[in-house]
Design a protein around this motif. Structure first.
Motif: not given
Lengths: 188, 188
Positions: B179-180, B182-184, B186-188
């Motif tokens: 989750f972090f 992705r948030g950081l 912009g993609a998994a």
């Protein structure tokens, strides 16, 4: 009663719940101790009223304002921004802190407050699930875990964020909303 | 001293810092009050030692273990997982809580603890910036805001997460690390 709650919250914040006496609170409010007991039956009940007031503010300042928004993503975004606004408001800082540190509350009063907190978390979970469904595909995180991640990000703000610092509140709120949606959906 | 810190943390957790007396702590540790004062000069210093011990654990259990990892993304991921492990360990719950609620500590002792906390945040910021740089392109969030979002997610766990519940710790840690990132990024 709200005014008493706000002042009492400040006294509890400064002296600690165990360190503050009903006399301290009566003095701060400008009442005699007997006068304070006319409004509230015990220190426990006062703590409960403060927390209940905190949850009322959350309801009024955040949930009531987004209830007519149909699009789940926009509704969640407004909820995030509204909740951040609430936490960041210096005026209610003490109430926020007391609401987090709820170990001092025991028994039935604690159960009542926890039920209100759970209701808010369920509201966030439902909204998050609706956003995931709108996007389609397999969700990358359970709504419950995402809801608690969001609460962590927002509720931690009181520990470090000062609105008079370099990062303006509007920038903070929109940065965190974007961060959350990327984490939730896998794309900006 | 570490044993005294752990036991005293439990007493502060249960009675509140203001509500717990040095006699309460001495009794819990199995010392006379004079015996306790032989180890520690005041209640303030005891609170400081507990917090300092909390930061020592963070250093030993998390930072020392990742210090030889060269890849910033892997290093950050191991830091996240290690920090979650620390917070979730029931054994040190009281220390975690006391470390968060540091309003009771005043003056020079508070300044010292805050310096250690800041050092950890700076470490996270540097690591986050290195991960962003490795990915390339324009960062979507300032390292400092990302670091505090991460701390919020992790430090909030003690409020709700129970390792004996439905979500296993390993799943929790890896879900939040993903989750972090992705948030950081912009993609998994």
């Amino acid at each position: 009663m709200r005014e008493i709650c706000r002042i009492a919250a400040r006294v509890f914040y400064e002296k600690g719940y165990d360190g503050a006496s009903m006399q301290d609170i009566a003095s701060a409010v400008g009442l005699t101790k007997a006068g304070l007991y006319h409004h509230i039956e015990s220190k426990d009940h006062l703590l409960f009223e403060i927390m209940n007031y905190g949850m009322d503010i959350l309801q009024e300042a955040v949930l009531d304002k987004v209830k007519d928004i149909a699009d789940p993503r926009e509704k969640l975004r407004r909820t995030i921004i509204g909740h951040i606004d609430l936490i960041v408001r210096a005026r209610d800082l003490e109430i926020t802190v007391i609401l987090h540190e709820n170990r001092s509350l025991k028994g039935a009063l604690r159960t009542k407050i926890n039920a209100r907190k759970r209701e808010y978390i369920r509201h966030l979970e439902d909204l998050i699930a609706a956003v995931q469904q709108q996007k389609g595909g397999k969700p990358v995180i359970a709504p419950r875990l995402a809801a608690f991640a969001l609460l962590g990000i927002i509720n931690w703000l009181y520990q470090w964020y000062r609105p008079e610092g370099a990062v303006k509140q509007e920038e903070l709120a929109s940065t965190y909303a974007d961060f959350f949606f990327r984490g939730l959906l896998g794309a900006a």
